[in-house]
Design an enzyme around this catalytic site. Sequence first.
Site, mmCIF file in Angstrom:
data_model
loop_
_atom_site.group_PDB
_atom_site.id
_atom_site.type_symbol
_atom_site.label_atom_id
_atom_site.label_comp_id
_atom_site.label_asym_id
_atom_site.label_seq_id
_atom_site.Cartn_x
_atom_site.Cartn_y
_atom_site.Cartn_z
ATOM 1 N N HIS A 88 5.467 -37.028 -9.214
ATOM 2 C CA HIS A 88 5.641 -36.965 -7.755
ATOM 3 C C HIS A 88 4.960 -38.129 -7.046
ATOM 4 O O HIS A 88 5.344 -38.475 -5.936
ATOM 5 C CB HIS A 88 5.222 -35.598 -7.183
ATOM 6 N N ASP A 100 4.631 -33.055 -14.859
ATOM 7 C CA ASP A 100 4.553 -33.933 -13.687
ATOM 8 C C ASP A 100 3.817 -35.241 -14.027
ATOM 9 O O ASP A 100 2.706 -35.481 -13.558
ATOM 10 C CB ASP A 100 3.856 -33.181 -12.548
ATOM 11 N N SER A 121 -4.018 -36.011 -6.818
ATOM 12 C CA SER A 121 -2.828 -36.086 -7.656
ATOM 13 C C SER A 121 -2.931 -37.286 -8.576
ATOM 14 O O SER A 121 -3.268 -38.386 -8.132
ATOM 15 C CB SER A 121 -1.580 -36.253 -6.778
#
Lengths: 692, 692
Positions: free
Chosen positions: A59, A195, A626
């Site tokens: 992402h 991810d 992240s």
Amino acid sequence: MWMPSQLPDIATQLKAAGYKGDPRQLADLTRAPMNAVVKVGGATGAFVSKDGLVLTNHHVAFGVIQYNSKADRDLIHDGFVAADRAGELPANPDFRVLVTTGFDRITDRILNDARGKQGRAYFDAIDAATKAVVADCEREAGTRCSVANMDYGSDFYLIRQLELRDVRLVYAPPESIGNYGDEIDNFMWPRHTGDFTLLRAYVGKDGKPADFAPDNVPYAPPAHLQISTRNVQQGDFAMLAGYPGVTYRHRMASEFKNQIEWQLPSRVALFDGIIDTVEGAAKGDKAAQVAYASQVQSMKNNLKRAQGELDGLRRSDAVRIRNTEEAALLAWLDKQPDGAATRKDIDAAQALLSGAMTTRDRDQLVSSIRGSTQLLKAALTVQRRAIERTKPDAQRESGYQERDEALIVGSFKQVQRRYDPKVEKAILAHLLAQYRALPTAQHLPEIDAVFGTTEADATAKLDALYAGTKLGDETVRLATLQDANVAASTDPMLVAAKTLLPAYLRLEEESKQRDGDLLRLRPAYMRALNAYSKSQGRAVYPDANSTLRVSYGKITPMSPRDGIDYRPLTTVQGIVEKHTGQAPFDAPKPLLDAIAKGDFGTTADPVLKTQTVDLMTNLDTTGGNSGSPVLDADGKLIGLNFDSNWEAVSASWYYDPRFKRAIHVDMRYLRWLLAKVYPAPHLLQEMHLPAE
Amino acid sequence: MWMPSQLPDIATQLKAAGYKGDPRQLADLTRAPMNAVVKVGGATGAFVSKDGLVLTNHHVAFGVIQYNSKADRDLIHDGFVAADRAGELPANPDFRVLVTTGFDRITDRILNDARGKQGRAYFDAIDAATKAVVADCEREAGTRCSVANMDYGSDFYLIRQLELRDVRLVYAPPESIGNYGDEIDNFMWPRHTGDFTLLRAYVGKDGKPADFAPDNVPYAPPAHLQISTRNVQQGDFAMLAGYPGVTYRHRMASEFKNQIEWQLPSRVALFDGIIDTVEGAAKGDKAAQVAYASQVQSMKNNLKRAQGELDGLRRSDAVRIRNTEEAALLAWLDKQPDGAATRKDIDAAQALLSGAMTTRDRDQLVSSIRGSTQLLKAALTVQRRAIERTKPDAQRESGYQERDEALIVGSFKQVQRRYDPKVEKAILAHLLAQYRALPTAQHLPEIDAVFGTTEADATAKLDALYAGTKLGDETVRLATLQDANVAASTDPMLVAAKTLLPAYLRLEEESKQRDGDLLRLRPAYMRALNAYSKSQGRAVYPDANSTLRVSYGKITPMSPRDGIDYRPLTTVQGIVEKHTGQAPFDAPKPLLDAIAKGDFGTTADPVLKTQTVDLMTNLDTTGGNSGSPVLDADGKLIGLNFDSNWEAVSASWYYDPRFKRAIHVDMRYLRWLLAKVYPAPHLLQEMHLPAE
């Protein structure tokens, strides 16, 4: 969320938790292993090979994948494996990898001019000093500089980063792996998402940062992390480094109380009211429903998030706990020989906050009158812009400079698809009814002048306003931006905006004065907190501010509620269980086939006898983490952070060890995908990993 | 689900599982402790004191609680504690407690006349023998008798029960405890429901069953169970006795395949289609939506249940497993010296089942044409009733006897609130389109005569039918029941029903012939299965048939899906977590206060340091097991069964040890409620339990 420089101070507890390395080696951001951790596309990543391979989230790299997708080459859907270096695809030109090369305390340089000043002047002096330092620092080519404000104005650090501008896409799994579960699973555990994405940073042949060029060469990072080939299991030590954005854990007790008892519930009530109003006004009108669908959806998300945060803070009993803690802190402070001056500043900060709270309902409503409308907001922008344009560009308020013009035009065009007069009137009528219910002393003469003081007034004024204005016409609206004499316009919406504007400017000025003074006064609170904690033998980390932080903990389960335990490791069995064939649960066939085949090689978990997918730890993270690498006791890479759990949405305010968890891709899943599902043997080799 | 008489045969495994008593003592239903287990209001209960106190579920005794509630005495909402015996409230007069006094094998008596017969004649002979045996048995006053068909016609048992008719309400918690979570938590774990109620059975002064009379005396049961005062924990042995209704585990492999590959998916598709049709036809018509709300809701529940059952059977891979098992069974059988005759019967049964499957789609559609309509169904009832009324009452088909008249009138009146002509036409058009798509050979001439063979036919015929009929008028519809000459009516709906009826009667007759033959042939399959299992050293229990059965296992967690574990004990903390103040999560204030106070006395779990609420075990249960007592290794009562888990809705067909769980009230929660929350010290004393 420790600053790396604090780690030697907490070496004992870090070793006790299981870390086998030397905590002193973690202290310097410009040395290994910390300089292997980089900023990538606004989030975090890490070098994982000597040839500039960067591991981050799918992402985080999504823009790069999207940028390289075309109708006949859908990398989002299909994923991507570069066959060799020549096959690596250039990222969008504004995508950056930033490598920290300097981190220096410059508190005196920043505060020198500000000292002695107050309010907005204090703020402006710091702002000017910051800009000067950054400009000076960035004179060196290929360098990006910034100043970090630590502990709410207590300390300032100059961060110097190498800005790598040629970044290329190397390996991305299909979206149905990289974003398996999408919004449905977002914030949820158990999770089954791969991810991750691999990028590579390039530099010019001279080794310096450069724009993309075919003959650029891979960047040789000063350090890189090694992906672990060992097994991991519940209870294992884990450590994470990354760039958490913002936390509020050291806010004052009254701010906790305000957040929990007023801000979150009142936000829920405000959005609930506006959503009901919009849905009521748009009932039976499909076009109006479509026009407001996006705004309603956004408010619903915001509302859900606010409710989750509220539930979490209440569950953790945060108001009571912070009150008790702060009372103990102040009692201790009052006994210190030099405590009085500090206490005076704390009390002054408290008074400022209390002052702001007296008009919080009013301020929120007035802000919402602008924020939740389209046409009135546009008119306010027109009038504000007219004022700002009388100044030299550099002195204009941010948002009204030449560089912002395209954005304004864009937002003016967007109105057409997001506006319906009867709905906007209904929203305003709803907000004004609440405004009128406020104590009269809080009323603003400008609002009363435009909308009157009774329901009948408001109805009549709103009817006249929206019947009379031509701003609903896109051509007319855009023309106001060309009209040098727009302040004299007789369009009723522009007249109303001109009347209202001084109120908005006044509230804005009050807020900036307060912010400046808080920047001056809050360091007293932080000083007291740090000294008090030290006296108790406890170290305190500064609230997160997008600088590199380290958290340590372990792979650990969680009980989200009575009778349920979440295991900290998920397996491919869960991918099959969730698979429906419909996005976001449309696991690709090669993955399902590989799972059915059960050929997991060296990446299988020896206890679970199957392939793991994601890990859960109690590491302390927030937005910005992240892509943070998760390391084991030996500093080997075992996980890649990509989310936290729903029970922890309140963690930006309060860390509750029972409920705060972080969610990572298990590196064994990455290795298995590269070995068996979408093979990339050359990348495994480059990362010194087994072929299967 | 063992027959108690089987327990001595499996004594070794029962002891190995942890049971400390003598399995032989469990074998006789008419001796302690099994005769303490009783049938209560169609489900199960148990005596828990020497003075006839009966413990069963709140939901089993709900009718009793409702019967005793008035506007000014809402026992459903408030709960009830009888201050003394005089304060105990009489149940509704048809409520019964049945104590087993005899359980005797009478296979030969039942099959004597049937032997040599076939089809419906075989069935009728068994039916006649059964009725004669029951009539003979019930000559004794206060005795209720029934014949249980074991192993699909292999064996028959005469069950003799004492019928206690004076039952009184002694203790019921408020609904917000007894049914905490209601439909939302139904089938769900973790659970926090106190689903129990105490009743007392009374008899006349002569000790014989009697209708309610103020001077009746408490019944002295031949045995009662003692509620445990010990701690229980994960892994503990547990055993349950009760009256499970029906299971299909020993159906043939082809029936499993039919259930999973056709019956459940086709039911889902059928209901999905009808729901869509109803919602489409009723769109924009509030009255029609209301009229069909109940039917749609019922279909949705049925659909959800069917989908859950299907998911469970697929997850357990039941088709493949049963195929493999049956192939092994038949291979073994074919090697037995006397296997041929048995195999012949099994093949014949298989052929019958296969025959029925060839028209299964047609039969389901034809059944649904009646079952999902209101007016057409009423017309079919009228015409069937006209035929049945030409026979003596005793020979009429069940549902058309004098005793059924009130029910028919009621259903005819109800049509008014559940019918809309355009919706019923749409349902029929939808079903007929599917009917026409069937192979022509399966078409029924009666249906073709009434609805034609093309879409245009159907549209025209349906329009004429619903435009022409007067049956939509309640007065007209009810008048048909008084009309001796109704078969000659010219109302188009009655004419259509008269034309259709022979088709329904023919299918019914075919089905009864088949059922009779299956009753004759299935025992061969069961004989083979039992012999084969015995040769493998395994005992087999007969499928459930509402007779007393025993299951043993342990208190055990479950992993419903990857990454999640359910703990087998819930605590009062979960009541607080679920509490919203709105039903069904509106825990009463005395309960919340007591939880907050944390005064759990001797009922607290010593490990969890709090009060437990519900237990989960792997005991084997199905509908009818509500109220079953759960015993520990010493035969003490530790739980009260009230539900099973959603993952196990498929267990009536296939027992999967990974997912089959049963949900019980922890007796420590009952004891705490009686001690501290809604005190009943006299009942604790009667049950020989500590006062707190």
